[in-house]
Structures are given as C-alpha cells and as structure tokens.
Design an enzyme around this catalytic site. Structure first.
Site, PDB file in Angstrom:
ATOM      1  N   SER A  30      44.563  35.545  43.366  1.00 49.56           N
ATOM      2  CA  SER A  30      45.418  35.851  42.133  1.00 49.56           C
ATOM      3  C   SER A  30      44.621  34.712  41.212  1.00 49.56           C
ATOM      4  O   SER A  30      44.141  33.970  41.550  1.00 49.56           O
ATOM      5  CB  SER A  30      46.633  35.830  42.236  1.00 49.56           C
ATOM      6  OG  SER A  30      47.435  35.795  41.227  1.00 49.56           O
ATOM      7  N   TYR A  89      54.849  32.439  45.411  1.00 49.34           N
ATOM      8  CA  TYR A  89      53.772  33.121  45.225  1.00 49.34           C
ATOM      9  C   TYR A  89      52.397  32.405  44.903  1.00 49.34           C
ATOM     10  O   TYR A  89      51.229  32.372  45.401  1.00 49.34           O
ATOM     11  CB  TYR A  89      53.811  34.015  44.205  1.00 49.34           C
ATOM     12  CG  TYR A  89      52.943  35.357  43.959  1.00 49.34           C
ATOM     13  CD1 TYR A  89      53.033  36.267  44.512  1.00 49.34           C
ATOM     14  CD2 TYR A  89      51.965  34.876  42.922  1.00 49.34           C
ATOM     15  CE1 TYR A  89      51.569  37.174  44.325  1.00 49.34           C
ATOM     16  CE2 TYR A  89      50.936  35.885  42.489  1.00 49.34           C
ATOM     17  CZ  TYR A  89      50.772  36.946  43.461  1.00 49.34           C
ATOM     18  OH  TYR A  89      50.079  38.007  43.342  1.00 49.34           O
TER      19      TYR A  89
HETATM   20  P1  NAD Z   1      52.102  46.625  45.460  1.00 50.41           P
HETATM   21  O1  NAD Z   1      53.444  46.153  45.553  1.00 50.41           O
HETATM   22  O2  NAD Z   1      51.750  48.024  44.700  1.00 50.41           O
HETATM   23  O3  NAD Z   1      51.392  46.993  46.935  1.00 50.41           O
HETATM   24  C1  NAD Z   1      51.682  45.925  48.079  1.00 50.41           C
HETATM   25  C2  NAD Z   1      51.566  46.767  49.164  1.00 50.41           C
HETATM   26  O4  NAD Z   1      51.770  45.807  50.521  1.00 50.41           O
HETATM   27  C3  NAD Z   1      52.691  48.027  49.507  1.00 50.41           C
HETATM   28  O5  NAD Z   1      52.061  49.206  49.971  1.00 50.41           O
HETATM   29  C4  NAD Z   1      53.656  47.202  50.591  1.00 50.41           C
HETATM   30  O6  NAD Z   1      54.206  48.165  51.456  1.00 50.41           O
HETATM   31  C5  NAD Z   1      52.634  46.440  51.424  1.00 50.41           C
HETATM   32  N1  NAD Z   1      53.252  45.300  51.932  1.00 50.41           N
HETATM   33  C6  NAD Z   1      54.277  44.551  51.449  1.00 50.41           C
HETATM   34  N2  NAD Z   1      54.785  43.736  52.424  1.00 50.41           N
HETATM   35  C7  NAD Z   1      54.100  43.861  53.590  1.00 50.41           C
HETATM   36  C8  NAD Z   1      53.939  43.292  54.825  1.00 50.41           C
HETATM   37  N3  NAD Z   1      54.846  42.553  55.527  1.00 50.41           N
HETATM   38  N4  NAD Z   1      53.210  44.051  55.806  1.00 50.41           N
HETATM   39  C9  NAD Z   1      52.507  44.796  55.371  1.00 50.41           C
HETATM   40  N5  NAD Z   1      52.327  45.711  54.495  1.00 50.41           N
HETATM   41  C10 NAD Z   1      53.056  44.939  53.239  1.00 50.41           C
HETATM   42  O7  NAD Z   1      51.191  45.275  45.079  1.00 50.41           O
HETATM   43  P2  NAD Z   1      49.811  45.037  44.439  1.00 50.41           P
HETATM   44  O8  NAD Z   1      49.910  44.923  43.092  1.00 50.41           O
HETATM   45  O9  NAD Z   1      48.823  46.212  44.889  1.00 50.41           O
HETATM   46  O10 NAD Z   1      49.464  43.792  45.248  1.00 50.41           O
HETATM   47  C11 NAD Z   1      48.356  43.686  46.363  1.00 50.41           C
HETATM   48  C12 NAD Z   1      47.862  42.476  46.418  1.00 50.41           C
HETATM   49  O11 NAD Z   1      47.206  41.977  45.438  1.00 50.41           O
HETATM   50  C13 NAD Z   1      49.025  41.210  46.653  1.00 50.41           C
HETATM   51  O12 NAD Z   1      48.623  40.336  47.518  1.00 50.41           O
HETATM   52  C14 NAD Z   1      49.158  40.826  45.008  1.00 50.41           C
HETATM   53  O13 NAD Z   1      49.664  39.531  45.233  1.00 50.41           O
HETATM   54  C15 NAD Z   1      47.945  40.743  44.944  1.00 50.41           C
HETATM   55  N6  NAD Z   1      47.633  40.795  43.235  1.00 50.41           N
HETATM   56  C16 NAD Z   1      47.968  41.528  42.445  1.00 50.41           C
HETATM   57  C17 NAD Z   1      47.949  41.644  40.881  1.00 50.41           C
HETATM   58  C18 NAD Z   1      48.727  42.446  40.217  1.00 50.41           C
HETATM   59  O14 NAD Z   1      48.741  42.153  39.091  1.00 50.41           O
HETATM   60  N7  NAD Z   1      49.151  43.606  40.683  1.00 50.41           N
HETATM   61  C19 NAD Z   1      47.423  40.353  40.665  1.00 50.41           C
HETATM   62  C20 NAD Z   1      46.699  39.512  41.335  1.00 50.41           C
HETATM   63  C21 NAD Z   1      46.802  39.603  42.796  1.00 50.41           C
END
Ligand code: NAD
Length: 260
Positions: free
Chosen positions: A142, A155
């Site tokens: 991130s 985080y």
């Molecule tokens: P999201 O909440 O839409 O999706 C996350 C997915 O991870 C879900 O399907 C959930 O069921 C799954 N998950 C959660 N805990 C889990 C576990 N213990 N085992 C297996 N699966 C698990 O989130 P997102 O925004 O798509 O985020 C995905 C990744 O991207 C994360 O690592 C997040 O930190 C990173 N990220 C997101 C953003 C953003 O702005 N959305 C920005 C930077 C980084």
C-alpha cells in the site's frame, strides 16, 4: 496472452482488488485459484470468471491458519501440477488510535497481512523450488508501506513489514528463479475502503466528503481514486516481466500520492 500456461494463486480474491487481479490474469491466459476466507464468495467469483472463459477454481483458505494454507496450496498444485504466481493480497483494516488499540485488534490485523503473507509464501516457495521452473511472488502492499496515516497503526506496520519480507524472498528466491515485488496502491474504492469512510469521519469528527477529499485523496496529483483496473494492470505487468532485473522492488500506483 502474456500469462499463458501459468498457474496463479491469489488470496483474498473473492472480491475487491484480488478479484480484479484474478480477472486480469484469466484474460491473459492464466489458470487462477481464487483463495478466500469466504468460500461462498470465492465460489461465486470463480463461477463468474469461468463463464467468461477463464480456467478458475475456488479455494477456502484463512491465510492465518497454517494448516489451511498448506492444504489450499497443495489442492491447487495437485489439480494443476504447479504454481507459478502467488499474489498475497488478503487484507483487513482496523480504524483506531494507538493509545486505545487492544492487543487483540493489533494482532488480528498483523496476522492477516504479515503472518498470512509469510504462510502462503512458504507453502508456494516449497512448490516452486521443488518444480525448478521459477516463479513470481507479489505482495499487496500500500502507499501505507511507505508512510503513515493516523488511526491505522497495525495496518501501516504490517504493510511496511511486507517490504522486508519481499526483499528477503527476492534474495533467497533468486537462486531458484523466483522474483518478488510489492504493489503499493493508493485508495481504491473497495468494500475495505467504503467501510472506513464513515469510521474515519466519526473518529476525526469531519464529514464523509471531507474524509475523501481532505484525507484520502489530499496528496494525489488529481484528486482521483486509483481503480481496480490500474492495480490489476500492474499485477499483470509484474507477473509477466521476463527477468530478475525487476525483483525486490515496490511499485506505487496511486495518482502521485507518495512519489519515491
Ligand atoms: P476487500 O475487503 O474488498 O477484500 C479483501 C478480501 O480478503 C475479502 O474477500 C476477504 O474475505 C479476504 N480476506 C480477509 N481476511 C482473510 C483471511 N484471513 N484469509 C483469506 N482471505 C481473507 O479489500 P481490498 O480493498 O480488495 O484489499 C485487498 C488488499 O489490497 C489488502 O491487502 C489491502 O490492504 C490492499 N490495499 C487496498 C487498498 C484500497 O484502497 N482498497 C489500498 C492499498 C492496499
């Protein structure tokens, strides 16, 4: 077809960024295992992607559960004979200031991002090393792998730590043709982010519009969210890169928020 004949395992791919990467990978010809805590969501995502012509399987996997990770990786490797690409993407968020944060909530967030990334990495590396065909490991970092925002300490700490894990894997994996890199997105409008807009508004005592404009997108060059397609495109480019010239790196995709 830049990923033809490749097998990819993506954690947290039931929805959000992981799902978008799964779509990108199937479009480029890879077979994709959608691993997620929520097996029903993983199954429906897999069903939708296979309707579009992709070869996809759903795997129920809590990335913090060592036995479940080992079993899930084995399931994919046995079904398709190999694993070429791992995307350690599963993640959660918790909004609270450090002085009020419980050890339980600290551990919960760190466990998913960091322990989870370690466990899937170890299981996939064992397979990649044994097969001797190299591989690619991508971590979902991130902009918070590079800097901190308030109310997100576990985080931010875990996302910083992924840089260290990536660099270690890049060093050790080189002898086996395995590359490792980190993708560092800015804010993308997924359920993870939608949930924190009202939470941050409450904690900071400002409106939701102000959270978006003055907190989340304040330091971008154009006030725009990063899109699922932006992140998916980068994940394809990194996975398809042909040599170890690109390993141990972190690539920020964020509309200019944090220029390294
Ligand atoms: P999201 O909440 O839409 O999706 C996350 C997915 O991870 C879900 O399907 C959930 O069921 C799954 N998950 C959660 N805990 C889990 C576990 N213990 N085992 C297996 N699966 C698990 O989130 P997102 O925004 O798509 O985020 C995905 C990744 O991207 C994360 O690592 C997040 O930190 C990173 N990220 C997101 C953003 C953003 O702005 N959305 C920005 C930077 C980084």
């Amino acid at each position: 077809m830049r990923l033809a004949d490749k097998v990819a395992l993506i954690t947290g791919a039931g929805r959000g960024i992981g799902r978008a990467i799964a779509e990108g990978y199937t479009r480029e010809g890879a077979r994709v295992a959608i691993a997620d805590l929520d097996l029903d969501t993983a199954r429906s995502t897999a069903a939708e992607l296979s309707t579009g012509g992709g070869e996809v399987m759903a795997v129920g996997m809590d990335v913090t559960d060592e036995a479940a990770v080992d079993a899930g990786v084995r399931q994919v490797a046995e079904a398709w004979g190999r694993i070429d690409i791992l995307v350690a993407n599963a993640g959660i968020q918790h909004i609270e200031s450090v002085d009020r944060l419980s050890l339980e909530n600290w551990r919960k967030v760190v466990a998913v991002h960091l322990d989870g990334a370690f466990l899937v990495t170890r299981a996939c590396l064992q397979r990649m090393y044994a097969d001797g065909q190299g591989g690619c490991v991508l971590y979902m970092g991130s902009v918070h792998s590079k800097l901190a925002s308030p109310l997100k300490a576990p985080y931010v700490a875990a996302k910083h730590a992924l840089l260290g894990l990536c660099r270690s894997v890049a060093r050790e994996g080189a002898d086996h043709g395995v590359r490792a890199n980190v993708i560092c997105p800015g804010f993308v409008r997924t359920p993870l982010v939608e949930k924190q807009i009202p939470e941050q508004a409450r904690e900071l005592g400002i409106s939701e519009e102000s959270v978006i404009r003055d907190v989340m997108l304040k330091d971008t060059v154009d006030g725009e969210f990063t899109t699922l397609e932006d992140v998916s495109q980068l994940a394809v480019d990194l996975a398809a890169f042909p040599s170890a010239a690109l390993t141990g790196q972190s690539v920020v995709v964020s509309h200019g928020w944090y220029m390294q």
